[in-house]
Write an enzyme that holds these catalytic residues in place. Structure first.
Site, PDB file in Angstrom:
ATOM      1  N   ASN A  15      29.964   0.258 -17.256  1.00 56.92           N
ATOM      2  CA  ASN A  15      29.267   0.010 -15.992  1.00 56.92           C
ATOM      3  C   ASN A  15      29.842   0.970 -14.935  1.00 56.92           C
ATOM      4  O   ASN A  15      31.014   0.886 -14.586  1.00 56.92           O
ATOM      5  CB  ASN A  15      29.507  -1.457 -15.600  1.00 56.92           C
ATOM      6  CG  ASN A  15      28.919  -1.824 -14.250  1.00 56.92           C
ATOM      7  OD1 ASN A  15      28.915  -1.029 -13.316  1.00 56.92           O
ATOM      8  ND2 ASN A  15      28.442  -3.054 -14.139  1.00 56.92           N
ATOM      9  N   PRO A  16      29.021   1.903 -14.419  1.00 60.58           N
ATOM     10  CA  PRO A  16      29.538   2.919 -13.493  1.00 60.58           C
ATOM     11  C   PRO A  16      30.140   2.333 -12.218  1.00 60.58           C
ATOM     12  O   PRO A  16      31.116   2.874 -11.698  1.00 60.58           O
ATOM     13  CB  PRO A  16      28.310   3.776 -13.157  1.00 60.58           C
ATOM     14  CG  PRO A  16      27.244   3.388 -14.118  1.00 60.58           C
ATOM     15  CD  PRO A  16      27.597   2.053 -14.698  1.00 60.58           C
ATOM     16  N   GLY A  17      29.607   1.219 -11.718  1.00 60.91           N
ATOM     17  CA  GLY A  17      30.138   0.588 -10.500  1.00 60.91           C
ATOM     18  C   GLY A  17      31.539   0.038 -10.757  1.00 60.91           C
ATOM     19  O   GLY A  17      32.458   0.233  -9.956  1.00 60.91           O
ATOM     20  N   ASP A  74      35.917  -8.332 -17.406  1.00 58.99           N
ATOM     21  CA  ASP A  74      34.682  -9.090 -17.584  1.00 58.99           C
ATOM     22  C   ASP A  74      34.543  -9.920 -16.331  1.00 58.99           C
ATOM     23  O   ASP A  74      35.486 -10.580 -15.891  1.00 58.99           O
ATOM     24  CB  ASP A  74      34.696  -9.977 -18.820  1.00 58.99           C
ATOM     25  CG  ASP A  74      33.271 -10.386 -19.159  1.00 58.99           C
ATOM     26  OD1 ASP A  74      32.462  -9.508 -19.526  1.00 58.99           O
ATOM     27  OD2 ASP A  74      32.925 -11.583 -19.034  1.00 58.99           O
ATOM     28  N   PHE A 160      27.647  -2.414  -5.934  1.00 58.48           N
ATOM     29  CA  PHE A 160      26.764  -2.423  -7.107  1.00 58.48           C
ATOM     30  C   PHE A 160      26.403  -3.867  -7.421  1.00 58.48           C
ATOM     31  O   PHE A 160      26.887  -4.804  -6.773  1.00 58.48           O
ATOM     32  CB  PHE A 160      27.452  -1.741  -8.299  1.00 58.48           C
ATOM     33  CG  PHE A 160      28.672  -2.468  -8.794  1.00 58.48           C
ATOM     34  CD1 PHE A 160      29.900  -2.312  -8.170  1.00 58.48           C
ATOM     35  CD2 PHE A 160      28.594  -3.337  -9.888  1.00 58.48           C
ATOM     36  CE1 PHE A 160      31.030  -2.991  -8.621  1.00 58.48           C
ATOM     37  CE2 PHE A 160      29.721  -4.021 -10.354  1.00 58.48           C
ATOM     38  CZ  PHE A 160      30.936  -3.843  -9.709  1.00 58.48           C
ATOM     39  N   TYR A 162      25.438  -7.480  -7.755  1.00 54.26           N
ATOM     40  CA  TYR A 162      25.035  -8.541  -6.832  1.00 54.26           C
ATOM     41  C   TYR A 162      25.664  -8.394  -5.443  1.00 54.26           C
ATOM     42  O   TYR A 162      25.534  -9.303  -4.614  1.00 54.26           O
ATOM     43  CB  TYR A 162      25.455  -9.901  -7.406  1.00 54.26           C
ATOM     44  CG  TYR A 162      24.769 -10.280  -8.713  1.00 54.26           C
ATOM     45  CD1 TYR A 162      23.585 -11.012  -8.713  1.00 54.26           C
ATOM     46  CD2 TYR A 162      25.308  -9.910  -9.945  1.00 54.26           C
ATOM     47  CE1 TYR A 162      22.957 -11.375  -9.909  1.00 54.26           C
ATOM     48  CE2 TYR A 162      24.688 -10.263 -11.146  1.00 54.26           C
ATOM     49  CZ  TYR A 162      23.526 -10.993 -11.118  1.00 54.26           C
ATOM     50  OH  TYR A 162      22.907 -11.349 -12.291  1.00 54.26           O
ATOM     51  N   ASP A 163      26.343  -7.287  -5.164  1.00 53.90           N
ATOM     52  CA  ASP A 163      27.050  -7.149  -3.887  1.00 53.90           C
ATOM     53  C   ASP A 163      26.188  -7.427  -2.650  1.00 53.90           C
ATOM     54  O   ASP A 163      26.674  -8.058  -1.698  1.00 53.90           O
ATOM     55  CB  ASP A 163      27.683  -5.755  -3.768  1.00 53.90           C
ATOM     56  CG  ASP A 163      29.001  -5.652  -4.525  1.00 53.90           C
ATOM     57  OD1 ASP A 163      29.616  -6.702  -4.795  1.00 53.90           O
ATOM     58  OD2 ASP A 163      29.413  -4.526  -4.832  1.00 53.90           O
ATOM     59  N   HIS A 195      37.270 -10.246  -6.062  1.00 53.64           N
ATOM     60  CA  HIS A 195      37.767 -10.854  -7.302  1.00 53.64           C
ATOM     61  C   HIS A 195      38.561  -9.842  -8.137  1.00 53.64           C
ATOM     62  O   HIS A 195      39.631 -10.137  -8.660  1.00 53.64           O
ATOM     63  CB  HIS A 195      36.579 -11.412  -8.085  1.00 53.64           C
ATOM     64  CG  HIS A 195      35.417 -10.456  -8.233  1.00 53.64           C
ATOM     65  ND1 HIS A 195      34.941  -9.696  -7.187  1.00 53.64           N
ATOM     66  CD2 HIS A 195      34.673 -10.089  -9.307  1.00 53.64           C
ATOM     67  CE1 HIS A 195      33.938  -8.953  -7.612  1.00 53.64           C
ATOM     68  NE2 HIS A 195      33.767  -9.163  -8.893  1.00 53.64           N
TER      69      HIS A 195
HETATM   70  P1  ITT Z   1      30.987  -3.604 -19.218  1.00 55.48           P
HETATM   71  O1  ITT Z   1      30.879  -4.840 -20.088  1.00 55.48           O
HETATM   72  O2  ITT Z   1      30.723  -2.334 -19.957  1.00 55.48           O
HETATM   73  O3  ITT Z   1      32.268  -3.569 -18.436  1.00 55.48           O
HETATM   74  P2  ITT Z   1      28.872  -4.949 -17.732  1.00 55.48           P
HETATM   75  O4  ITT Z   1      28.035  -4.572 -16.559  1.00 55.48           O
HETATM   76  O5  ITT Z   1      28.138  -5.447 -18.958  1.00 55.48           O
HETATM   77  O6  ITT Z   1      29.809  -3.701 -18.098  1.00 55.48           O
HETATM   78  P3  ITT Z   1      30.031  -7.555 -17.433  1.00 55.48           P
HETATM   79  O7  ITT Z   1      29.606  -7.992 -18.785  1.00 55.48           O
HETATM   80  O8  ITT Z   1      31.411  -7.922 -16.974  1.00 55.48           O
HETATM   81  O9  ITT Z   1      29.942  -5.979 -17.280  1.00 55.48           O
HETATM   82  O10 ITT Z   1      28.960  -8.062 -16.392  1.00 55.48           O
HETATM   83  C1  ITT Z   1      29.308  -8.405 -15.100  1.00 55.48           C
HETATM   84  C2  ITT Z   1      28.117  -8.272 -14.185  1.00 55.48           C
HETATM   85  O11 ITT Z   1      28.417  -9.027 -12.990  1.00 55.48           O
HETATM   86  C3  ITT Z   1      27.952  -6.824 -13.765  1.00 55.48           C
HETATM   87  O12 ITT Z   1      26.935  -6.197 -14.480  1.00 55.48           O
HETATM   88  C4  ITT Z   1      27.636  -6.937 -12.275  1.00 55.48           C
HETATM   89  O13 ITT Z   1      26.298  -6.886 -12.039  1.00 55.48           O
HETATM   90  C5  ITT Z   1      28.154  -8.287 -11.856  1.00 55.48           C
HETATM   91  N1  ITT Z   1      29.375  -8.031 -11.073  1.00 55.48           N
HETATM   92  C6  ITT Z   1      30.670  -8.073 -11.505  1.00 55.48           C
HETATM   93  N2  ITT Z   1      31.512  -7.674 -10.533  1.00 55.48           N
HETATM   94  C7  ITT Z   1      30.739  -7.360  -9.482  1.00 55.48           C
HETATM   95  C8  ITT Z   1      31.011  -6.864  -8.193  1.00 55.48           C
HETATM   96  O14 ITT Z   1      32.254  -6.561  -7.798  1.00 55.48           O
HETATM   97  N3  ITT Z   1      29.989  -6.651  -7.375  1.00 55.48           N
HETATM   98  C9  ITT Z   1      28.731  -6.917  -7.756  1.00 55.48           C
HETATM   99  N4  ITT Z   1      28.376  -7.352  -8.960  1.00 55.48           N
HETATM  100  C10 ITT Z   1      29.374  -7.585  -9.817  1.00 55.48           C
END
Ligand code: ITT
Length: 212
Positions: A15-17, A74, A160, A162-163, A195
């Site tokens: 996830n780039p964010g 995660d 990114f 849900y921010d 978090h």
């Molecule tokens: P990786 O598993 O490759 O790390 P992912 O996007 O699938 O990437 P997750 O399974 O942990 O990662 O999903 C968490 C989602 O929750 C992520 O896609 C975000 O949309 C959201 N999320 C997590 N932290 C966030 C943040 O700081 N700000 C906004 N959204 C967040």
């Protein structure tokens, strides 16, 4: 003190964010960072039902495939009035197109369907489980959380996921309206706001040498 993290480390996210934030957080510690995408590592399936379990799957898979220590996150948004949803399914609510405008709308629609209009009915928390796994099987795990409320309509273009709909408690702006530094809120600016930054501060205390 846990095991110290040093040398070359894989950031096990696609996830780039999240990658940007994880790089930012580790930047002061003189660690040589490489991403899972740069190493062409496959994305493991997240089959556990907790953030901690899924972070461990990602970190262990990357450590095993690369032979290097790996750092995984995660995370997700847990909305109290929705019984903690989307929770570990936060990424999946955005569908295969990773459409977070849609995912935010789903959250707001679900709250509206529950009659959750007032701020106190729209309490939510972002959760981050961080895991560092070494190729010899050792792991270190840390959890961080920030409480806030879901606002509507979304505000802000920064960050990114849900921010834009998450306004942390005690603040009048969403994470989408904050710079990365403000969202992390690390010392000396604060004691950790997001978090991920809160979990990271525990990781830094357990596994990192203070920056020179
Ligand atoms: P990786 O598993 O490759 O790390 P992912 O996007 O699938 O990437 P997750 O399974 O942990 O990662 O999903 C968490 C989602 O929750 C992520 O896609 C975000 O949309 C959201 N999320 C997590 N932290 C966030 C943040 O700081 N700000 C906004 N959204 C967040």
């Amino acid at each position: 003190m846990g095991r110290t993290l040093s040398g070359k480390v894989v950031i096990a996210t696609h996830n780039p964010g999240k990658l940007r934030e994880m790089r930012d957080l580790l930047a002061p510690y003189g660690i040589d960072l490489v991403s899972a995408a740069e190493l062409n590592l496959p994305e493991p399936e997240e089959t556990e039902n907790t953030f901690t379990g899924n972070a461990r799957i990602k970190a262990e898979a990357a450590a095993k495939a690369s032979g290097l220590p790996a750092f995984a996150d995660d995370s997700g948004l847990a909305v109290d009035a929705l019984g903690g949803a989307p929770g570990i399914f936060s990424a999946r609510w955005a569908g295969p197109e990773k459409d977070f405008a849609l995912a935010m709308e789903k959250v707001n629609n679900a709250l509206a369907a529950n009659g959750a209009v007032k701020a106190e009915d729209r309490v939510a928390r972002f959760v981050s489980a961080l895991c560092v796994a070494w190729p010899d099987g050792h792991v270190e795990e840390f959890l961080g959380e920030v409480v806030g409320q879901i606002i509507w309509p979304p505000r802000g273009e920064k960050g990114f996921g849900y921010d834009p709909v998450f306004q942390p408690e005690g603040h009048s702006r969403t994470f989408g309206e904050m710079s990365a530094d403000e969202k992390h809120g690390l010392p000396p600016l604060g004691e950790g706001l997001s978090h991920r930054a809160r979990a990271f501060l525990k990781l830094a205390e357990g596994c990192l040498k203070a920056p020179a």
